[in-house]
Motif scaffolding. Structure first.
Motif, short mmCIF file in Angstrom:
data_model
loop_
_atom_site.label_atom_id
_atom_site.label_comp_id
_atom_site.label_asym_id
_atom_site.label_seq_id
_atom_site.Cartn_x
_atom_site.Cartn_y
_atom_site.Cartn_z
N ALA A 77 -29.89 92.68 -11.60
CA ALA A 77 -29.96 91.10 -12.49
C ALA A 77 -31.23 90.79 -12.66
O ALA A 77 -31.50 90.63 -13.95
N SER A 78 -32.16 90.70 -11.66
CA SER A 78 -33.49 90.41 -12.06
C SER A 78 -34.31 91.18 -13.02
O SER A 78 -34.95 90.67 -14.06
N PRO A 79 -34.11 92.39 -12.69
CA PRO A 79 -34.97 93.36 -13.81
C PRO A 79 -34.06 93.22 -15.19
O PRO A 79 -34.68 93.39 -16.25
N ALA A 80 -32.90 92.76 -15.32
CA ALA A 80 -32.19 92.65 -16.63
C ALA A 80 -32.90 91.43 -17.38
O ALA A 80 -33.30 91.40 -18.59
N TRP A 81 -33.05 90.42 -16.61
CA TRP A 81 -33.80 89.14 -17.25
C TRP A 81 -35.17 89.42 -17.63
O TRP A 81 -35.86 89.14 -18.58
N SER A 82 -36.00 90.33 -16.74
CA SER A 82 -37.27 90.59 -17.21
C SER A 82 -37.50 91.60 -18.07
O SER A 82 -38.22 91.48 -19.04
N PHE A 83 -36.52 92.30 -18.59
CA PHE A 83 -36.46 93.03 -19.54
C PHE A 83 -36.17 92.23 -20.85
O PHE A 83 -36.87 92.56 -21.74
N PHE A 84 -35.23 91.32 -20.81
CA PHE A 84 -34.97 90.57 -21.72
C PHE A 84 -36.16 89.81 -22.15
O PHE A 84 -36.49 89.58 -23.46
N ASP A 85 -36.95 89.18 -21.35
CA ASP A 85 -38.21 88.77 -21.58
C ASP A 85 -39.26 89.46 -22.26
O ASP A 85 -39.77 89.15 -23.32
N GLN A 86 -39.22 90.61 -21.97
CA GLN A 86 -40.32 91.59 -22.55
C GLN A 86 -39.68 92.01 -23.87
O GLN A 86 -40.64 92.11 -24.77
N MET A 87 -38.25 92.08 -24.29
CA MET A 87 -37.79 91.99 -25.57
C MET A 87 -38.24 91.24 -26.55
O MET A 87 -38.95 91.26 -27.62
N LEU A 88 -38.30 89.83 -26.05
CA LEU A 88 -38.83 88.73 -26.92
C LEU A 88 -40.18 88.71 -27.12
O LEU A 88 -40.69 88.36 -28.09
N LYS A 89 -41.00 89.08 -25.85
CA LYS A 89 -42.44 89.12 -26.06
C LYS A 89 -42.95 90.07 -27.15
O LYS A 89 -43.86 90.05 -27.80
N ASP A 90 -42.22 91.50 -27.20
CA ASP A 90 -42.56 92.52 -28.02
C ASP A 90 -41.84 92.17 -29.20
O ASP A 90 -41.87 93.00 -30.43
N ASP A 91 -41.34 90.95 -29.51
CA ASP A 91 -40.69 90.71 -30.88
C ASP A 91 -39.50 91.36 -31.25
O ASP A 91 -39.25 91.55 -32.61
N ILE A 92 -38.78 92.00 -30.42
CA ILE A 92 -37.65 92.54 -30.67
C ILE A 92 -36.39 91.58 -30.61
O ILE A 92 -36.24 90.83 -29.61
N HIS A 93 -35.83 91.39 -31.57
CA HIS A 93 -34.82 90.23 -32.02
C HIS A 93 -33.58 90.72 -31.41
O HIS A 93 -32.90 91.81 -31.81
N PRO A 94 -32.90 89.73 -30.42
CA PRO A 94 -31.85 90.28 -29.74
C PRO A 94 -30.75 90.08 -30.79
O PRO A 94 -30.72 88.84 -31.52
N ASP A 95 -29.64 90.73 -30.67
CA ASP A 95 -28.44 90.41 -31.35
C ASP A 95 -27.15 89.82 -30.67
O ASP A 95 -27.63 89.46 -29.52
N VAL A 96 -25.92 89.84 -31.16
CA VAL A 96 -25.03 89.32 -30.53
C VAL A 96 -24.63 89.98 -29.39
O VAL A 96 -24.09 89.59 -28.22
N ALA A 97 -24.52 91.39 -29.37
CA ALA A 97 -24.33 92.22 -28.65
C ALA A 97 -25.28 91.99 -27.14
O ALA A 97 -24.91 92.13 -25.88
N THR A 98 -26.42 91.79 -27.40
CA THR A 98 -27.61 91.43 -26.61
C THR A 98 -27.08 90.27 -25.59
O THR A 98 -26.97 90.18 -24.28
#
Length: 1131
Positions: free
Chosen positions: A212-233
């Motif tokens: 779980a913890s790495p999942a949230w870290s990865f999600f934060d990294q997506m946002l920092k890299d300006d990768i826009h999450p979609d509904v599936a995310t």
């Protein structure tokens, strides 16, 4: 043409860089290239055009690298033009050709695969690109070298960043998450941005790994890299939060979606609803359902089915049924799944009637129920034992066009079998066959299991045999049911047959079957069979669990195979199973039961060293070991020493020591320990009082036992126990106080304590011993009246009573009744039966009975075997005696008296060779025969003329230290003499003297007696002289033998001379001497001799002179006195 050549060369150089030119795969290319160059030079010298040179070279490339359509590459601008699938396929062909070449290094392969991947991506062949990239991940390089290879070839091919997304997908498909994450980091470092879809895949992989913890870290990294999450995310993150039980966090995430402009879809809401239902938060679920509707997201039938299913699983089927109205109001049509779920829910809640109404509503909605629907209904009806309605439901199925399956009939059969309706089950089975439904072993398995549940083992076996006759082979499940059932019925013979049949059919037992069989064989004490099964289980490669090992060690310890149990523990260590506390406790208890306290404490220390804390069971076993070993004082000290440990000073431990003290007769010490127990606030229980009462009764302190029992039964006592009453009642009966015993039984009943089987057995035993059969019958009927079942002790008491009365018919009637009740005869049963058969001279039946018991795994006591053996010896039944002896020897039941009795019985029947065999067996078992037994055997061997065997026996007796050399040789002499073989006796006698061996007095006397009997008086006198020379003083018996010998030949003078010699040597003649001389003198009428003899008789007080009127009269009076004295001595 030159343009074509230059493009072909550029492509070849691109695919084959400088680092590859030394590889064998391209040696052919170098040879062709050299040929092109030489050919070009020659053509130039000859003035030929360069066009011909270029054409030749291109043709060579065509032949080398392509099969067809290479020319399609000639017309494209490789670096700028878009590629088509035809180009991708051509690149793949080239790749497959290259990687088949020997000696290709991994770095070269990575380079070629990278180029091919770029070509395939540009040609929009993503599927093939995925396959090629999977090969790239398997060339033996890490993710960094793979990424480097792709980056090095990226500018050459003007590739697409999608190639890196495909590489991450390739790693994820192979569950190589860490490698995929490293590629993700490398992409970011080079300025590439992975697609949202790729990021979602990585998130799924992280969540799948429960990180779980790495999942949230990865999600934060997506946002920092300006990768826009979609509904599936967001759906992935919401599902992860819900799985962690963080429903509130999931709700916040749902709100965050809307803030970010990412609108939740139906999948999002269904995910939330699913978890709300799983957590039974139905209020929140319905609120979310309303929120969906307000935001324009309409729930579908899948959403409502999920809610209905959850409500039905939580036994809220009625709420699920009410939800149907809401479904219709929202213009959503319920489907078959909705109604099937409701029907299942109502059936599970036992509301089959409502389920039937739901079915009617389903039919009214033009929905077709399937087999699953009807199976659920049939199951509910069978649960409510409405079997006729269940069978009629089958007919409804047929009317609906549905063919009842085996599952439908199976549910009915299962219900009928569980309720014992086997007649209806048979009818249902016939109906099933008539309907053309294939009857599989499952149906028979259900019925056989039903028979076993009702303990109808005979009927189960009959159905099983019928199935075999019908040509149906049982499957693994049926074999499992059969093994379990017959194990419960103690029919181990059938169990073995079933296992053998399994192997014949190719069905090998699984781990569960092996564990079942091992457990049952251990329960019945057949440890050898259990170990054989364990070996088979091991050799089959099945996993052995700690429970099986516990069972085997416990069984070995119960059977006192303690060394084998220790070796099995070592085997457990070798196969990687650590011994647990239970195994150590079993081994400690095993040594405790045989009183080996040193070994028990050694195992206890080993247990503590292994990291297991002492358990109450360990302390109890150690106390038992000390008590069994006779160290009661040490046991008491040990109990006080470990008193600080939890559960050490408990009632059962005190009871253990108290029982041993009372059994040993130390009743006063036991009472002192009892008072100490009470002072330490350890509450006595029924067993405490029972031990003390039994100890007092054994000491004859019945009055004290009564007082103690009264104390145990006062209003403040914690409990009452019938065992103490049983001991007191039994003692009162033994002391011939039956009325007092019956008073205590009546007192038990008045105090609300029903007499148990022990008390009633004591009453029955007393009346049987007293011969009061009417009162014994009343006691037996009291057992039934009190709702008790006679136990083995009850039957043994009856058998013992009838056996003593020699009532053979009643005895065997009771025995048959005992067997029919399922009791196994024990040593007391055997003793009663064998005693009766011995007293009735039915020795052959006694032997057969004991052998039958042994075949059933029960061994009679030594006392029983000894009684049967002695009876066989007394009756002269040699074959039966030897047969019994063969059984007794392996059991260790033969003592020295039994062996000597056997030898004596065989000697009586002149079976001297058999007697010799028993003699050797006697020595082998460590028993030393008596002198008398040895002499009888020697005499018998000499009698039958087996001189060699006699001497062999004599030598063996000397070697074993049974007899000294003098006694052994003397025994041979006496044996020959007793058999009338005087010459042989004299030869052995002379050899003894030559060897300077002194014969015994009995040997000299025997020889003299036999010589005198044969009237060889000179030889007899020679033996007497040799006797005196050898330092053996003749006794009265020797002189009597000589005197009688001379008297028999009428040489009275020589007889009187010997008489005078006796007196000179201060040997007092006995009655035999005087009787022999009186008879001889009376016949010869020697007056002088008569005077001497009468004077000596008068001096000895054997004759009074006042009663003698003459010599002849004196001799007659003396003879009468001697006869009177002999008669008195005989008495």
């Amino acid at each position: 043409m030159m343009k074509q050549f230059s493009f072909g060369r550029r492509l070849l150089v691109l695919l084959c860089p400088t680092t590859l030119r030394s590889s064998p795969a391209f040696s052919c290319y170098r040879r062709v290239h050299r040929r092109w160059i030489s050919s070009a030079g020659k053509n130039k010298r000859n003035g030929e055009s360069s066009a011909a040179y270029g054409a030749d070279m291109v043709k060579s490339v065509y032949r080398l690298l392509t099969i067809y359509r290479w020319e399609s590459l000639n017309c494209m601008d490789y670096k700028s033009a878009s590629l088509r699938p035809v180009h991708g396929r051509l690149a793949l062909r080239f790749l497959y050709w290259v990687i088949r070449q020997p000696g290709l290094e991994s770095s070269h392969a990575a380079y070629i695969i990278s180029v091919t991947s770029h070509v395939l991506v540009r040609a929009r062949m993503n599927g093939d690109a995925n396959s090629v990239l999977r090969q790239l991940t398997q060339v033996g390089l890490g993710p960094r070298p793979v990424f480097t290879a792709l980056m090095d070839t990226y500018p050459l091919c003007k590739s697409n960043p999608a190639v890196f997304d495909l590489l991450i997908s390739a790693y994820l498909r192979q569950e190589m998450l860490s490698d995929a994450l490293e590629i993700f980091s490398l992409m970011r470092s080079r300025g590439f941005k992975p697609s949202t879809r790729t990021c979602n895949r990585i998130l799924v992989a992280i969540v799948k790994g429960q990180l779980a913890s790495p999942a949230w870290s990865f999600f934060d990294q997506m946002l920092k890299d300006d990768i826009h999450p979609d509904v599936a995310t967001f759906n992935i993150l919401i599902n992860m939060s819900c799985a962690e039980g963080k429903l509130k966090k999931a709700g916040v995430l749902l709100s965050k979606m809307e803030e970010l402009g990412c609108l939740p879809n139906l999948v999002t809401y269904n995910t939330m609803l699913n978890w709300y239902c799983k957590k039974r938060r139905y209020k929140a679920a319905f609120q979310l359902l309303q929120a969906m509707h307000s935001k324009g997201v309409e729930a579908d039938i899948y959403t409502f089915n999920m809610l209905v299913d959850s409500l039905c699983k939580d036994k809220m089927s009625c709420k699920g049924f009410l939800l149907l109205k809401r479904i219709r109001l929202m213009m959503v049509a319920p489907n078959e799944v909705t109604y099937n779920t409701l029907i299942h829910g109502f059936v599970k809640e036992g509301k089959t009637g409502i389920a039937m109404r739901v079915l009617d509503e389903m039919l009214a909605c033009n929905l077709s129920p399937n087999s699953v629907t009807y199976v659920a209904l049939i199951y509910g009806l069978c649960q409510e034992t409405k079997f006729s309605e269940a069978i009629s439901t089958l007919d409804k199925m047929a009317k609906m066009g549905l063919t009842p399956t085996e599952a439908c009939y199976g549910v009915i059969l299962n219900g009928l079998a569980r309720n014992g309706k086997f007649d209806l089950a048979g009818s249902c089975l016939e109906k099933m066959q008539k309907a053309g439904v294939l009857v599989s072993p499952v149906a028979y398995t259900v019925l056989i299991d039903g028979f076993f549940r009702r303990k109808m083992f005979k009927e189960a076996a009959q159905l099983y045999n019928k199935m075999l006759r019908d040509g149906m082979h049982p499957d693994l499940v049926m074999h499992s049911v059969l093994l379990k059932g017959f194990c419960q019925g103690n029919d181990m013979r059938t169990v073995r047959e079933i296992v053998a049949q399994m192997y014949r059919l190719g069905h090998f037992p699984n781990g569960t079957m092996y564990r079942l069989l091992i457990c049952n064989f251990c329960k019945r004490g057949n440890v050898v069979a259990a170990l054989q099964l364990y070996a088979a289980m091991n050799s089959s490669g099945l996993t052995v669990d700690i429970t099986t090992c516990n069972t085997l060690v416990a069984a070995l310890c119960r059977r006192r195979y303690l060394e084998e149990a220790g070796r099995f523990m070592q085997h457990m260590g070798r196969i990687g199973i650590s011994c647990n506390s239970i195994i150590f406790d079993h081994l400690i208890d095993g040594y405790a039961c045989i009183g080996s306290w040193e070994k028990a404490f050694s195992i206890f220390e080993e247990k503590v060293k292994s990291g297991y804390p002492p358990s109450p069971y360990s302390f109890r076993s150690l106390l038992k070991a000390l008590c069994k070993g006779g160290h009661i004082e040490q046991a008491k000290k040990f109990l006080f020493m470990v008193g600080h440990a939890p559960y050490a000073l408990d009632t059962s431990n005190f009871n253990l020591i108290l029982e041993k003290m009372c059994t040993a007769g130390n009743i006063w010490q036991a009472l002192a320990l009892f008072h100490h127990m009470v002072r330490n606030y350890v509450l006595p229980d029924g067993n405490t009082y029972a031990s003390l009462v039994a100890g007092l009764c054994r000491k004859g302190r019945i009055a004290a036992a009564m007082l103690l029992l009264q104390k145990a039964n006062n209003p403040y006592a914690l409990l009452k126990n019938s065992t103490a009453y049983a001991c007191l009642v039994d003692s009162l009966f033994q002391e011939r106080h039956p009325e007092a015993a019956l008073y205590y039984i009546d007192k038990m009943q008045r105090s609300g304590l029903k007499p148990d089987i022990m008390v009633l057995n004591a009453t029955l035993d007393a009346f049987m011993r007293m011969g009061e059969m009417e009162r014994a019958r009343y006691s037996l009927s009291a057992i039934r009246k009190n709702g008790l079942t006679p136990n083995l002790a009850t039957y043994n008491i009856l058998l013992n009573g009838f056996s003593k009365k020699k009532e053979i018919l009643k005895c065997f009637r009771v025995y048959r009744m005992m067997i029919s009740e399922g009791f196994k005869p024990d040593k007391w049963t055997a003793h009663a039966i064998v005693h009766l058969l011995c007293e009735s001279d039915l020795l052959d039946l006694g032997i057969k009975f004991l052998k039958k018991m042994m075949l059933q795994g029960n061994v009679a006591s030594q006392q029983t075997f000894s009684e049967l053996f002695c009876k066989c010896c007394e009756a002269g039944k040699i074959e039966m005696m030897l047969d019994t002896l063969d059984v007794m020897i392996p059991l260790g039941f033969v003592d020295i008296h039994a062996f000597e009795s056997a030898i004596a019985a065989l000697n009586k029947k002149s079976k001297f060779q058999a007697s010799l065999d028993v003699f050797h067996e006697m020595l082998k078992n460590g028993h030393i025969p008596s002198h008398k037994t040895c002499l009888r055997l020697l005499r018998g061997l000499c009698k039958i003329g087996d001189v060699g065997e006699a001497f062999t026996l004599k030598n063996e007796m000397e070697r074993c230290g049974i007899l000294s050399s003098e006694i052994a040789e003397s025994s041979i002499v006496r044996a020959f003499a007793h058999c009338g073989k005087i010459e042989e006796a004299l030869l052995v006698f002379d050899r003894m003297l030559q060897q300077r061996l002194v014969p015994t007095l009995a040997t000299f006397t025997t020889l003299i007696h036999k010589l005198c009997k044969n009237k060889n008086l000179e030889e007899a006198l020679r033996i007497k002289r040799l006797m005196e020379v050898s330092g053996v003083t003749p006794d009265v018996v020797a002189y009597n033998v000589l005197i009688k010998g001379f008297c028999d030949v009428d040489d009275v003078t020589s007889a009187l001379q010997l008489y005078e010699t006796m007196k000179q040597r201060v040997l007092l003649p006995n009655l035999t001497t005087y009787a022999t001389l009186i008879n001889a003198i009376s016949s010869s009428e020697g007056i002088v001799d008569a005077e001497i003899l009468l004077r000596d008789l008068e001096e000895r007080g054997l004759l009074s002179s006042s009663r003698v009127s003459g010599m002849k009269d004196g001799l007659m009076v003396a003879m009468k006195s001697i006869k009177i004295l002999r008669h008195q001595d005989g008495k």
